[in-house]
Design a protein around this motif. Structure first.
Motif, mmCIF file in Angstrom:
data_model
loop_
_atom_site.group_PDB
_atom_site.id
_atom_site.type_symbol
_atom_site.label_atom_id
_atom_site.label_comp_id
_atom_site.label_asym_id
_atom_site.label_seq_id
_atom_site.Cartn_x
_atom_site.Cartn_y
_atom_site.Cartn_z
ATOM 1 N N VAL A 89 -17.034 26.535 13.766
ATOM 2 C CA VAL A 89 -18.482 26.623 13.534
ATOM 3 C C VAL A 89 -19.093 25.216 13.565
ATOM 4 N N ALA A 90 -18.417 24.275 12.893
ATOM 5 C CA ALA A 90 -18.947 22.904 12.826
ATOM 6 C C ALA A 90 -19.031 22.294 14.221
ATOM 7 N N LEU A 91 -17.992 22.492 15.014
ATOM 8 C CA LEU A 91 -17.977 21.917 16.361
ATOM 9 C C LEU A 91 -19.047 22.567 17.233
ATOM 10 N N ASP A 92 -19.148 23.869 17.144
ATOM 11 C CA ASP A 92 -20.148 24.572 17.937
ATOM 12 C C ASP A 92 -21.550 24.092 17.577
ATOM 13 N N ALA A 93 -21.796 24.019 16.262
ATOM 14 C CA ALA A 93 -23.142 23.657 15.816
ATOM 15 C C ALA A 93 -23.484 22.213 16.179
ATOM 16 N N THR A 94 -22.524 21.321 16.016
ATOM 17 C CA THR A 94 -22.832 19.911 16.269
ATOM 18 C C THR A 94 -23.072 19.667 17.761
ATOM 19 N N THR A 95 -22.371 20.410 18.609
ATOM 20 C CA THR A 95 -22.599 20.226 20.051
ATOM 21 C C THR A 95 -23.880 20.933 20.505
ATOM 22 N N ARG A 96 -24.520 21.643 19.623
ATOM 23 C CA ARG A 96 -25.856 22.185 19.923
ATOM 24 C C ARG A 96 -26.950 21.254 19.417
ATOM 25 N N GLY A 97 -26.533 20.117 18.894
ATOM 26 C CA GLY A 97 -27.516 19.127 18.471
ATOM 27 C C GLY A 97 -27.909 19.264 17.009
ATOM 28 N N LEU A 98 -27.190 20.077 16.257
ATOM 29 C CA LEU A 98 -27.529 20.238 14.841
ATOM 30 C C LEU A 98 -26.825 19.169 14.001
ATOM 31 N N ARG A 99 -27.439 18.822 12.897
ATOM 32 C CA ARG A 99 -26.790 17.887 11.937
ATOM 33 C C ARG A 99 -25.909 18.715 11.044
ATOM 34 N N VAL A 100 -24.600 18.439 11.081
ATOM 35 C CA VAL A 100 -23.640 19.337 10.439
ATOM 36 C C VAL A 100 -22.767 18.596 9.431
ATOM 37 N N GLY A 101 -22.478 19.267 8.330
ATOM 38 C CA GLY A 101 -21.487 18.772 7.381
ATOM 39 C C GLY A 101 -20.455 19.867 7.152
ATOM 40 N N LEU A 102 -19.227 19.482 6.873
ATOM 41 C CA LEU A 102 -18.181 20.482 6.570
ATOM 42 C C LEU A 102 -17.326 19.942 5.441
ATOM 43 N N VAL A 103 -17.035 20.785 4.464
ATOM 44 C CA VAL A 103 -16.113 20.368 3.398
ATOM 45 C C VAL A 103 -14.977 21.375 3.266
ATOM 46 N N GLU A 104 -13.794 20.828 3.023
ATOM 47 C CA GLU A 104 -12.583 21.636 2.858
ATOM 48 C C GLU A 104 -11.913 21.180 1.561
ATOM 49 N N ARG A 105 -11.617 22.110 0.674
ATOM 50 C CA ARG A 105 -11.134 21.674 -0.651
ATOM 51 C C ARG A 105 -9.687 21.185 -0.634
ATOM 52 N N GLU A 106 -8.892 21.667 0.325
ATOM 53 C CA GLU A 106 -7.508 21.151 0.436
ATOM 54 C C GLU A 106 -7.467 20.300 1.705
ATOM 55 N N ASP A 107 -6.465 20.537 2.559
ATOM 56 C CA ASP A 107 -6.470 19.821 3.834
ATOM 57 C C ASP A 107 -6.949 20.770 4.925
ATOM 58 N N PHE A 108 -7.383 20.235 6.062
ATOM 59 C CA PHE A 108 -7.787 21.096 7.161
ATOM 60 C C PHE A 108 -6.608 22.005 7.526
ATOM 61 N N SER A 109 -6.902 23.256 7.709
ATOM 62 C CA SER A 109 -5.895 24.232 8.132
ATOM 63 C C SER A 109 -4.834 24.525 7.072
ATOM 64 N N SER A 110 -5.096 24.169 5.826
ATOM 65 C CA SER A 110 -4.075 24.413 4.806
ATOM 66 C C SER A 110 -4.032 25.888 4.400
ATOM 67 N N GLY A 111 -5.047 26.654 4.757
ATOM 68 C CA GLY A 111 -5.070 28.079 4.396
ATOM 69 C C GLY A 111 -4.429 28.931 5.471
ATOM 70 N N THR A 112 -5.047 30.055 5.755
ATOM 71 C CA THR A 112 -4.504 31.014 6.722
ATOM 72 C C THR A 112 -4.258 30.368 8.083
ATOM 73 N N SER A 113 -5.090 29.418 8.427
ATOM 74 C CA SER A 113 -5.081 28.907 9.803
ATOM 75 C C SER A 113 -3.831 28.128 10.189
ATOM 76 N N SER A 114 -2.969 27.775 9.227
ATOM 77 C CA SER A 114 -1.713 27.110 9.613
ATOM 78 C C SER A 114 -0.538 28.079 9.511
#
Ligand SMILES: Cc1cc2nc3c(=O)[nH]c(=O)nc-3n(C[C@H](O)[C@H](O)[C@H](O)COP(=O)(O)OP(=O)(O)OC[C@H]3O[C@@H](n4cnc5c(N)ncnc54)[C@H](O)[C@@H]3O)c2cc1C
Length: 408
Positions: A89-114
């Motif tokens: 979502v962050a990548l999609d939004a930022t490449t559309r010219g939006l100002r984007v922030g993203l926060v992850e409480r652990e490490d990136f991909s530490s949840g289901t995605s790894s």
């Protein structure tokens, strides 16, 4: 990493890697650049993220960008969760010219995605449903999945590749059924085809997959049909998404947790989040016009931060994978058990010098590190043992990875 990523249709990665479970607290004042025609904005971003000398801004810079927002100068979007969905979502939004922030409480991909099965499905099972139920919706899903599969592999060929998967057939009708079905899959893939599927005799099959049983399920192997799907390094792909989003201008911060939401006192609308840096302990506010809840299985806990009376939406389920020694599967060839005793599908796939087998689907509690149950491990080992000429022993399975997902 970033050099391989094509700007066109970034959303593809997120869509293929995970369903979007999000709550948009939308604001009509947001506008975005249309990326379809390219343009100078897109060219500039493309140059930035494909420049081998581009460096992802430091953690401090990212944190400052999040802290730099205010109620009068909010970000366009704040994404909560740095899994495949949030980073996509962050990548999609930022490449559309939006100002984007993203926060992850652990490490990136530490949840289901790894902890996925690492497959980039083209949707072969949806095709079966589309045909038997004459369901055009399912067919559209297959077209979409096949297109996205090719796009992800083209975007990140260093992290994704085509993987041949062998379907063992112990009855002639199975061989005909799977051959026809998988040829249709090839046909539907059209220009997005990875490689043509094909039938192999029993002798050819055991040469290709030496641990495949010649006599499994009390029957003689008739042959196999090998088709191609995609395999990805899920966690690295996720991190690549986060880094590419950062290169494109998003402020992405791991080990930063949303602990409450900020509201407009006048109308009660959510206007940002109170965030805790879980490394330094520092707390700060980030303002945004829209907050996207991409917390995967933890969506409800984030919704509860916004509204303590919110009804639970997530019905969690967990899936277990068993990691076996490398000799269970040859390098570069997977095996699919199309129908276990209770009608499920189990994969056995080569993965980083080991073999990963799974998965299960059971009700579970939501925790960051779900534990596998012995009966789930037994189920997987039992399902694959029918197809193998090596005895599958429980002490040989070096690890069981459990992963959470949500049923809607
Ligand atoms: C067993 C199993 C096998 C699968 N196999 C495949 C497969 O082969 N191929 C495939 O494409 N898909 C597969 N999937 C699906 C895929 O893994 C998921 O759809 C995807 O990982 C979901 O990503 P997500 O970003 O939505 O969730 P997650 O990866 O879980 O990310 C959510 C993040 O939100 C963070 N978070 C939560 N609360 C907060 C907060 N308050 N503040 C900040 N951050 C917060 C969490 O720490 C977490 O990292 C599989 C799923 C399962 C369960």
């Amino acid at each position: 990493m970033a050099t391989a990523i094509r700007l066109r249709r970034f959303g593809a990665i997120a869509a293929a890697s995970g369903a979007v479970y999000y709550t948009l607290l939308s604001n009509p004042s947001i506008s975005s650049n249309d990326r379809s025609g390219g343009g100078p904005f897109l060219t500039a971003i493309k140059q930035k993220i494909t420049d081998p000398f581009s460096v992802v801004p430091s953690r401090n810079v990212q944190e400052s960008a999040l802290m730099g927002s205010s109620s009068s100068n909010p970000l366009d979007i704040l994404v909560v969760g740095g899994g495949a969905t949030g980073c996509g979502v962050a990548l999609d939004a930022t490449t559309r010219g939006l100002r984007v922030g993203l926060v992850e409480r652990e490490d990136f991909s530490s949840g289901t995605s790894s902890r996925s099965t690492k497959l980039i499905h083209g949707g072969v099972r949806y095709l079966e449903k589309a045909i038997f139920n004459l369901d055009y919706g399912q067919l559209k899903l297959v077209f979409h999945a096949l297109e996205e599969r090719k796009q992800v592999i083209d975007n990140a060929p260093h992290l994704c590749h085509a993987l041949p998967c062998m379907t063992p057939c112990f009855e002639w009708f199975e061989a005909i059924y799977y051959w026809i079905g998988l040829k249709m899959y090839d046909l539907v893939a059209g220009r997005h085809l990875l490689h043509l599927s094909r039938y192999y005799s029993a002798q050819e099959s055991v040469e290709l997959f030496p641990t495949l049983a010649r006599n499994g399920k009390d029957k003689t192997l008739k042959g196999t049909v090998v088709y191609y799907d995609g395999q990805m390094n899920d966690s690295r792909l996720n991190v690549a998404l986060a880094c590419t989003a950062a290169l494109a201008g998003a402020a992405v911060l791991n080990h930063a947790e949303v602990i409450s939401f900020l509201r407009d006192e006048a109308n009660g609308r959510i206007i940002g989040a109170h965030i805790r840096n879980n490394i330094s302990g520092k707390e700060f506010d980030t303002y945004a016009k829209v907050v996207v809840n991409a917390a995967g299985p933890f969506c409800d806990s984030v919704r509860k931060l916004a509204d303590k009376d919110a009804k639970m939406m997530i019905s969690p389920s967990s899936g277990v994978h068993v990691v076996l020694p490398d000799y269970y599967s040859p390098e570069g060839m997977g095996l699919i058990v199309p129908k276990t005793k209770d009608g499920r599908v189990v994969f056995m796939l080569p993965w980083l010098g080991r073999t990963v087998a799974g998965t299960t689907d059971s009700n579970t509690k939501i925790t960051m590190l779900p534990e596998p149950h012995e009966d789930e491990i037994d189920f997987i080992l039992d399902a694959i043992s029918d197809y193998l000429n090596v005895k599958v022993l429980i002490h040989e399975s070096s690890a069981a990875i459990t992963c959470l997902s949500c049923r809607s």
